[in-house]
Design a protein around this motif. Structure first.
Motif, short mmCIF file in Angstrom:
data_model
loop_
_atom_site.label_atom_id
_atom_site.label_comp_id
_atom_site.label_asym_id
_atom_site.label_seq_id
_atom_site.Cartn_x
_atom_site.Cartn_y
_atom_site.Cartn_z
N GLU A 13 31.94 34.07 -3.49
CA GLU A 13 32.78 33.19 -2.41
C GLU A 13 32.58 31.74 -3.04
OE1 GLU A 13 32.63 33.27 1.76
OE2 GLU A 13 31.60 35.39 1.51
N CYS A 14 33.58 31.11 -2.95
CA CYS A 14 33.45 29.69 -3.48
C CYS A 14 34.25 28.86 -2.63
CB CYS A 14 34.11 29.69 -4.88
SG CYS A 14 33.56 28.00 -5.66
N GLN A 15 33.46 27.68 -2.01
CA GLN A 15 34.44 26.76 -1.24
C GLN A 15 34.39 25.30 -2.01
OE1 GLN A 15 32.36 26.27 2.44
NE2 GLN A 15 33.20 28.31 3.15
N LEU A 16 35.58 24.90 -2.02
CA LEU A 16 35.80 23.69 -2.79
C LEU A 16 36.21 22.52 -1.91
CD1 LEU A 16 38.64 25.27 -5.21
CD2 LEU A 16 36.29 24.67 -5.86
N ASP A 17 35.46 21.46 -2.15
CA ASP A 17 35.68 19.90 -1.36
C ASP A 17 35.08 18.96 -2.22
OD1 ASP A 17 36.22 18.91 0.81
OD2 ASP A 17 34.31 18.89 1.66
N GLU A 18 35.48 17.75 -1.97
CA GLU A 18 34.93 16.51 -2.56
C GLU A 18 34.29 15.68 -1.59
OE1 GLU A 18 38.59 16.25 -1.29
OE2 GLU A 18 38.66 17.92 -2.32
N LEU A 19 33.50 14.98 -2.04
CA LEU A 19 32.36 14.00 -1.58
C LEU A 19 32.80 12.55 -1.92
CD1 LEU A 19 29.91 14.02 0.22
CD2 LEU A 19 28.59 14.12 -2.11
N TRP A 20 33.18 11.74 -1.08
CA TRP A 20 33.78 10.64 -1.70
C TRP A 20 32.42 9.43 -1.59
CZ3 TRP A 20 33.74 5.44 -0.20
CH2 TRP A 20 34.74 4.62 -0.85
N SER A 21 32.53 8.88 -2.73
CA SER A 21 31.57 7.65 -3.09
C SER A 21 32.23 6.61 -3.90
CB SER A 21 30.19 8.16 -3.37
OG SER A 21 29.43 7.45 -3.63
N PHE A 22 31.33 5.56 -4.21
CA PHE A 22 32.04 4.77 -4.95
C PHE A 22 30.89 3.93 -5.64
CE2 PHE A 22 30.47 0.91 -2.66
CZ PHE A 22 30.18 1.61 -1.42
N VAL A 23 31.48 3.51 -6.97
CA VAL A 23 30.57 2.83 -8.01
C VAL A 23 31.19 1.39 -8.12
CG1 VAL A 23 29.91 2.67 -10.32
CG2 VAL A 23 30.10 4.88 -9.19
N LYS A 24 30.45 0.15 -7.85
CA LYS A 24 30.98 -0.92 -7.85
C LYS A 24 30.04 -1.90 -8.64
CE LYS A 24 31.16 -3.55 -3.94
NZ LYS A 24 31.54 -3.90 -2.62
N LYS A 25 30.77 -2.79 -9.26
CA LYS A 25 29.96 -3.78 -9.81
C LYS A 25 30.84 -5.21 -9.83
CE LYS A 25 26.95 -5.29 -13.44
NZ LYS A 25 25.76 -4.74 -14.02
N ARG A 26 30.06 -6.33 -9.53
CA ARG A 26 30.88 -7.42 -9.60
C ARG A 26 30.58 -7.94 -10.71
NH1 ARG A 26 30.79 -11.66 -4.70
NH2 ARG A 26 31.00 -9.86 -3.46
N LYS A 27 31.67 -7.98 -11.62
CA LYS A 27 31.63 -8.71 -12.92
C LYS A 27 31.89 -10.24 -12.93
CE LYS A 27 31.48 -4.91 -16.32
NZ LYS A 27 32.38 -4.22 -16.85
#
Lengths: 155, 206
Positions: free
Chosen positions: A114-128
């Protein structure tokens, strides 16, 4: 504890079973010094391992890595263990590379039913640049790959 | 798989799952993200090519057909003003009967849902400072995020005993036998210590 047993000779000899001799232990952390029985050259037990190049003792490195994988940030870990932030980052990078290889080596041909698919939201941020602040805000998605597949299939 | 919310990454994720499994087609469950059906077809679909007809014109493009044993069910959330009012399921590949039979066979799942992976996501948010919600210790580089995840996943699989997997044993001193996910999966035979994980022989130059 098979701590720091050599995997292969740094001088290019083929990995053979029991092809290394413990010469002595050196330094403040009693790092083993090995001799390759094939080519006779000596090398450190830390060579080619997660610990190579660190002045920190192994137990502290394990604790740092455990802290990082239990949800402690880089700076917090550095403050707790009295290390530099960059040291902790380097430990993370080395260990992650190793962990990736271990996972790749072991998690394969897995009988998945069995395989359950899902996403996990996150972010990468850099203030240039401040003016481009919003443009640099990159939302990224962490899709649970091999990891979740293993655990949920087993539960 | 770390990346943006696009089809190519979904394809990579499914290809990764296929390469790590033993070739058996699992029963898939997911939410309604539209990328998944195409990605599953991309990984598990059987390519059907059409013979050239001999007539003028561009030949017909090959299409992907779902294999007969492929099962894929979706959880559909119905929202009203942002609140979930109802949940229904939708079978994308396979039949309702086949999915039901699969759930009956399964040792854990009783309904079509994504609870296990949601729980896993929560564990990952717990184990990674970077994934904590509303944190200021987010990643500044994507590579670091990936590395942190490699470390946390290895720790979770091999070192940390999983409470849901512990087994009751008949022993005077011990009531439970702790297990890690890797032990349960038959990959390792004991709970690894940190030195075991980090001193394991992996060849860097295969």
């Amino acid at each position: 504890m098979n701590s720091l047993s050599p995997l292969r000779c740094p001088h290019g000899c083929k990995p053979v079973k029991q092809g290394f001799k413990l010469v002595r232990r050196y330094g403040p952390h009693y790092t083993p010094l090995y001799e390759c029985l094939r080519c006779g050259q000596q090398f450190s037990g830390r060579y080619d391992s997660v610990f190579s190049g660190f002045h920190t003792d192994e137990q502290t490195i394990y604790r740092v890595l455990k802290a990082l994988s239990e949800g402690i940030g880089i700076r917090a870990a550095a403050r707790i263990f009295d290390l530099d932030k960059n040291t902790v980052v380097l430990m993370l990078e080395r260990a992650a590379e190793h962990c990736k290889r271990v996972s790749e080596q072991l998690i394969k041909n897995y009988p998945m039913d069995e395989c359950q698919l899902d996403e996990l939201w996150s972010f990468v941020k850099k203030r240039k640049h401040v003016s481009q602040h919003l443009r640099n805000w990159q939302p990224s998605m962490v899709i649970n790959g091999s990891g979740s597949a293993l655990t949920h299939a087993t539960k | 798989m770390v990346g943006r919310h696009i089809q190519a990454n979904a394809n990579k994720l499914l290809a990764g799952i296929r390469d790590r499994s033993n070739g058996h087609v699992p029963c898939f469950t997911s939410d309604e993200l539209k990328h998944y059906d195409a990605a599953i077809m991309h990984a598990y679909g059987i390519k059907k090519e059409f013979p050239r007809t001999g007539r003028p014109g561009r030949p017909r493009q090959p299409i992907l057909l779902a294999p007969k044993n492929l099962l894929y069910a979706q959880v559909v959330k119905h929202r009203k003003r942002g609140h979930i009012v109802d949940i229904s399921t939708r079978i994308v590949f396979g039949t309702k009967k086949a999915v039901k039979a699969k759930l009956k066979q399964s040792p854990v799942s009783r309904h079509i849902n994504t609870s296990f992976v949601e729980r896993n996501n929560l564990t990952m948010r717990h184990h990674n400072r970077r994934l904590v919600r509303k944190t200021i210790s987010f990643s500044k580089k994507r590579e670091r995020l990936e590395k942190q995840l490699h470390l946390a996943f290895a720790y979770y699989h091999f070192v940390k005993p999983h409470l849901g997997l512990r087994q009751e044993i008949m022993d005077k001193n011990k009531k439970y036998q702790n297990q890690t996910p890797a032990m349960f999966a038959g990959i390792t035979d004991h709970i690894w210590t940190m030195p075991e994980l980090f001193c394991r022989a992996v060849f860097k130059h295969p």
